[in-house]
Design a protein around this motif. Structure first.
Motif, PDB file in Angstrom:
ATOM      1  N   GLY A  61      32.752  51.856  29.345  1.00 12.69           N
ATOM      2  CA  GLY A  61      31.326  52.070  29.582  1.00 12.69           C
ATOM      3  C   GLY A  61      30.992  52.122  31.063  1.00 12.69           C
ATOM      4  N   TYR A  62      31.518  51.178  31.810  1.00 16.30           N
ATOM      5  CA  TYR A  62      31.248  51.172  33.251  1.00 16.30           C
ATOM      6  C   TYR A  62      31.906  52.368  33.944  1.00 16.30           C
ATOM      7  N   TYR A  63      33.056  52.791  33.452  1.00 19.59           N
ATOM      8  CA  TYR A  63      33.691  53.997  33.976  1.00 19.59           C
ATOM      9  C   TYR A  63      32.769  55.193  33.757  1.00 19.59           C
ATOM     10  N   TYR A  67      32.906  52.215  39.099  1.00 19.43           N
ATOM     11  CA  TYR A  67      34.356  52.117  39.067  1.00 19.43           C
ATOM     12  C   TYR A  67      34.885  50.745  39.478  1.00 19.43           C
ATOM     13  N   PRO A  68      34.305  50.076  40.472  1.00 20.39           N
ATOM     14  CA  PRO A  68      34.806  48.727  40.791  1.00 20.39           C
ATOM     15  C   PRO A  68      34.660  47.753  39.609  1.00 20.39           C
ATOM     16  N   GLN A 112      37.718  45.960  37.546  1.00 18.89           N
ATOM     17  CA  GLN A 112      37.787  44.507  37.346  1.00 18.89           C
ATOM     18  C   GLN A 112      38.017  44.188  35.856  1.00 18.89           C
ATOM     19  N   LEU A 113      37.291  44.860  34.984  1.00 16.96           N
ATOM     20  CA  LEU A 113      37.415  44.608  33.549  1.00 16.96           C
ATOM     21  C   LEU A 113      38.766  45.069  32.999  1.00 16.96           C
ATOM     22  N   VAL A 114      39.227  46.223  33.436  1.00 17.78           N
ATOM     23  CA  VAL A 114      40.513  46.717  32.941  1.00 17.78           C
ATOM     24  C   VAL A 114      41.652  45.842  33.476  1.00 17.78           C
ATOM     25  N   VAL A 139      40.543  55.125  36.742  1.00 17.18           N
ATOM     26  CA  VAL A 139      39.597  54.434  37.635  1.00 17.18           C
ATOM     27  C   VAL A 139      40.095  54.498  39.068  1.00 17.18           C
ATOM     28  N   ASP A 140      41.372  54.194  39.269  1.00 13.41           N
ATOM     29  CA  ASP A 140      41.938  54.242  40.624  1.00 13.41           C
ATOM     30  C   ASP A 140      41.833  55.641  41.225  1.00 13.41           C
TER      31      ASP A 140
END
Length: 165
Positions: free
Chosen positions: A97-99, A104-105, A109-111, A131-132
């Motif tokens: 969801g945040y992606y 992205y930060p 953090q979650l992944v 993400v990276d």
């Protein structure tokens, strides 16, 4: 409708491929089917499973409001996780969801937390790479913008100095 939902969930295994742009998107029909499933759940266990499927569908939606709703649902249910597997799954959905929201930060953090729970989880590792890649791309764009701004500033100063001579 049921066949469409089954096809959708059959594709979950290929959620991420080596190309991070091949993320599965969820359409409104799937979300509506999941919402109906939540309403019609006969037991708390069925309702809990249905809510997880709805959350999954929402964070995979193209509609930003759906993604935000999915994030809120997962965050609200995170404290009620009964196992590390449930916690891992919910953290992963939050990371997706945040992606999707471009945070992205927070997604990273979650992944990373997912990978602390299950270091060999392929989907989480693939999401982390996506993400990276986005963070690196955004960083390069930021460097390019900063370089351009500095160049314009130096050019402006040089023009002022030349015009004073």
């Amino acid at each position: 409708m049921e066949a469409k939902i089954n096809r959708f969930f059959d594709s979950v295994g290929s959620f991420f491929s080596t190309n991070s742009e091949n993320i599965i998107w969820c359409d409104h029909d799937i979300i509506a089917g999941c919402e109906k499933e939540v309403r019609e759940a006969a037991s708390e266990e069925q309702k809990s499973d249905s809510v997880m499927r709805l959350s999954w569908a929402l964070v995979h939606s193209k509609d930003q409001a759906d993604v935000n709703r999915g994030i809120a649902m997962v965050e609200a249910s995170l404290a009620n996780s009964n196992s590390s597997l449930q916690t891992r799954e919910k953290l992963y959905l939050l990371a997706v969801g945040y992606y999707r929201n471009g945070d992205y930060p927070k997604s990273r953090q979650l992944v990373d937390h997912c990978l602390e729970i299950e270091p060999e989880w392929r989907q989480a590792r693939t999401l982390k790479k996506a993400v990276d890649d986005k963070i690196s791309k955004d960083g390069l764009i930021g460097v390019g913008i900063a370089t351009t701004a500095v160049g314009l500033l130096i050019g402006g100063i040089a023009a002022v100095l030349i015009s004073k001579k």
